[in-house]
Design a protein around this motif. Structure first.
Motif, short mmCIF file in Angstrom:
data_model
loop_
_atom_site.label_atom_id
_atom_site.label_comp_id
_atom_site.label_asym_id
_atom_site.label_seq_id
_atom_site.Cartn_x
_atom_site.Cartn_y
_atom_site.Cartn_z
N LEU A 63 0.65 -1.26 -0.03
CA LEU A 63 -0.05 -0.08 0.09
C LEU A 63 0.94 1.23 0.09
O LEU A 63 0.49 2.23 -0.65
N VAL A 64 1.94 1.20 0.91
CA VAL A 64 2.65 2.57 0.86
C VAL A 64 3.51 2.66 -0.37
O VAL A 64 3.50 3.94 -1.08
N ASN A 65 3.89 1.60 -1.24
CA ASN A 65 4.63 1.45 -2.39
C ASN A 65 3.81 2.08 -3.53
O ASN A 65 3.89 2.94 -4.34
N LEU A 66 2.36 1.67 -3.58
CA LEU A 66 1.62 2.23 -4.44
C LEU A 66 1.21 3.83 -4.19
O LEU A 66 0.95 4.57 -5.20
N ALA A 67 1.07 4.17 -2.80
CA ALA A 67 0.81 5.52 -2.60
C ALA A 67 1.94 6.32 -3.29
O ALA A 67 1.59 7.44 -3.75
N ASP A 68 3.31 5.52 -3.25
CA ASP A 68 4.24 6.51 -3.49
C ASP A 68 4.34 6.63 -4.89
O ASP A 68 4.87 7.58 -5.76
N GLU A 69 3.59 5.81 -5.72
CA GLU A 69 3.25 5.82 -7.28
C GLU A 69 2.06 6.70 -7.54
O GLU A 69 1.48 6.82 -8.71
N ASP A 70 1.68 7.54 -6.52
CA ASP A 70 0.37 8.65 -6.72
C ASP A 70 -0.99 7.76 -7.19
O ASP A 70 -1.79 8.24 -7.88
N MET A 71 -1.13 6.51 -6.50
CA MET A 71 -2.18 5.82 -6.65
C MET A 71 -3.16 6.05 -5.81
O MET A 71 -4.07 5.25 -5.65
N GLY A 72 -2.98 7.00 -4.71
CA GLY A 72 -3.74 7.27 -3.49
C GLY A 72 -3.17 7.30 -2.19
O GLY A 72 -1.82 7.41 -2.33
N MET A 73 -3.97 7.28 -1.27
CA MET A 73 -3.25 7.42 0.17
C MET A 73 -3.38 6.31 0.96
O MET A 73 -4.19 5.38 0.38
N THR A 74 -2.71 5.94 2.06
CA THR A 74 -3.34 4.93 2.86
C THR A 74 -3.20 5.32 4.43
O THR A 74 -2.68 6.23 4.79
N LEU A 75 -3.60 4.28 5.16
CA LEU A 75 -3.60 4.59 6.72
C LEU A 75 -2.75 3.39 7.29
O LEU A 75 -3.14 2.24 6.72
N LEU A 76 -2.03 3.73 8.23
CA LEU A 76 -1.01 2.70 8.71
C LEU A 76 -1.26 2.78 10.59
O LEU A 76 -1.51 3.53 10.92
N PRO A 77 -1.06 1.51 10.75
CA PRO A 77 -0.97 1.80 12.47
C PRO A 77 0.21 2.10 12.87
O PRO A 77 1.46 2.06 11.97
N TYR A 78 0.28 2.86 13.85
CA TYR A 78 1.44 3.69 14.38
C TYR A 78 3.03 2.84 14.40
O TYR A 78 3.83 3.49 13.84
N LEU A 79 2.77 1.50 14.98
CA LEU A 79 4.11 0.77 15.16
C LEU A 79 4.71 0.63 13.52
O LEU A 79 5.89 0.49 13.65
N ASN A 80 3.92 0.50 12.71
CA ASN A 80 4.16 0.27 11.38
C ASN A 80 5.01 1.35 10.74
O ASN A 80 5.66 1.00 9.82
N THR A 81 4.62 2.64 11.26
CA THR A 81 5.44 3.75 10.62
C THR A 81 6.78 3.66 11.32
O THR A 81 7.76 4.53 10.61
N LEU A 82 7.28 3.26 12.44
CA LEU A 82 8.49 3.13 12.92
C LEU A 82 9.47 2.76 12.03
O LEU A 82 10.85 2.79 12.38
N GLU A 83 9.19 1.66 11.20
CA GLU A 83 9.99 1.18 10.22
C GLU A 83 10.29 1.54 8.74
O GLU A 83 11.25 1.30 8.25
N LEU A 84 9.69 2.57 8.61
CA LEU A 84 9.90 3.55 7.20
C LEU A 84 11.03 4.37 7.44
O LEU A 84 11.65 4.65 8.42
N ASP A 85 11.59 4.23 6.18
CA ASP A 85 12.88 4.97 6.08
C ASP A 85 12.58 6.39 6.28
O ASP A 85 11.26 7.18 5.99
N GLU A 86 13.68 7.24 6.25
CA GLU A 86 13.36 8.89 6.28
C GLU A 86 12.74 9.41 5.31
O GLU A 86 11.81 10.40 5.70
N ALA A 87 12.88 9.32 4.13
CA ALA A 87 12.03 9.94 2.97
C ALA A 87 10.68 9.57 3.18
O ALA A 87 9.91 10.38 2.95
N LYS A 88 10.27 8.50 3.40
CA LYS A 88 8.89 7.90 3.59
C LYS A 88 8.22 8.45 4.80
O LYS A 88 7.07 8.78 4.99
#
Length: 313
Positions: free
Chosen positions: A229-254
């Motif tokens: 879902l995050v990768n598709l959002a990066d391709e401008d296919m929409g947005m998404t919602l994540l549980p907070y703990l999942n956001t801790l693993e994202l790299d600095e750019a994301k």
């Protein structure tokens, strides 16, 4: 009448097949069939209608099966009483976890738990909420971690933590310049969702307001992976919602694409759930203490609004 006979009856009632029930009970099929037949002869009733395929439980058999579950549970409780009296925390413990929680939570607590309670043989299974509920009822798992409230009569729920929803919004999205989000900003028709069957998906749908008319609505997508879902959002296919703990693993750019909600932040309640019979409660309590202690430091949000995992559309 013996506890073993009742256990065999429960196995046949579940699998509706004597051969499979024997395999699951680790005995030969003739042994299991003979013991079930002896119980039927003793009671002078038929518990199973063997003329049907699969085997059916008779009307009186349904009542016997229900009572057999209670008797077997109470028999198992005797060992629990002895273990608790001795202060023993050990043995096999089967824990189920839903897929949207397993990848982030399990690495946080597993090592700490097994180091603190080395005599517990923790068997972990990833299953949907529906499967967890059924397996708790049937006694195939001892406890589970799932989004609540579920409000099921035979299940007890003990909250572990409250995990906020976080928006993942690329800069080209219509909400890309928003500093924070509000539920009324969301349009379910441009939110990338997990596939049907995930309770987090139902929570997101419950959070979103009525869909707006989209000018460019040429596809629908449902995925089982937050990463997808995050990768598709990066391709401008929409947005998404994540549980907070999942956001801790994202790299600095994301991380720059994350947008938090205005207070109170929508969140999911994550609980340890188990059968009201409370078998192996000493291990359940130990699990709760370890998980709560670890997660409390990772999630600092205080002002949250719980979004039900049950789709109430």
């Amino acid at each position: 009448m013996t506890i073993t006979q009742l256990q065999y009856v429960l196995a046949v009632a579940e699998y509706r097949n004597f051969t499979l029930a024997a395999q699951k009970s680790y005995v030969t099929q003739p042994t299991l069939s003979m013991q079930v037949q002896k119980l039927e002869d003793e009671l002078d009733v038929l518990i199973f209608d063997r003329g049907k395929k699969p085997i059916a439980v008779t009307e009186v058999g349904k009542k016997i099966v229900a009572q057999a579950k209670n008797i077997v549970n109470e028999a198992n409780r005797i060992k629990d009483i002895v273990d608790q009296d001795k202060g023993f925390i050990g043995g096999d413990f089967i824990l189920g976890i839903i897929p949207t929680i397993m990848p982030t939570l399990l690495p946080m607590f597993l090592k700490a738990f097994i180091n603190k309670y080395p005599r517990v043989n923790l068997i972990i299974k990833e299953q949907s909420t529906e499967s967890l509920i059924r397996n708790i009822q049937d006694g195939h798992i001892d406890a589970a971690i799932a989004a609540t409230p579920l409000e099921i009569e035979f299940i007890k729920e003990r909250p572990l933590y409250y995990e906020p929803f976080v928006g993942y919004v690329p800069k080209n999205h219509r909400l890309g310049n928003a500093k924070t989000l509000a539920p009324e900003d969301l349009d379910v028709s441009d939110v990338l969702l997990l596939q049907d069957g995930h309770c987090f998906r139902d929570g997101v749908i419950n959070l979103c307001k009525a869909p707006k008319k989209m000018e460019d609505d040429h596809f629908q997508l449902e995925s089982g992976s937050f990463e997808t879902l995050v990768n598709l959002a990066d391709e401008d296919m929409g947005m998404t919602l994540l549980p907070y703990l999942n956001t801790l693993e994202l790299d600095e750019a994301k991380q720059k694409n994350l947008k938090y909600f205005n207070n109170p932040s929508p969140a999911r309640e994550v609980s340890l759930i188990y059968h009201k019979s409370e078998l192996k409660i000493q291990i359940t309590d130990a699990l709760r203490d370890v998980i709560s202690g670890i997660v409390r430091g990772a999630i600092a949000f205080q002002d949250v609004q719980i979004i039900s995992p049950i789709n109430q559309k």
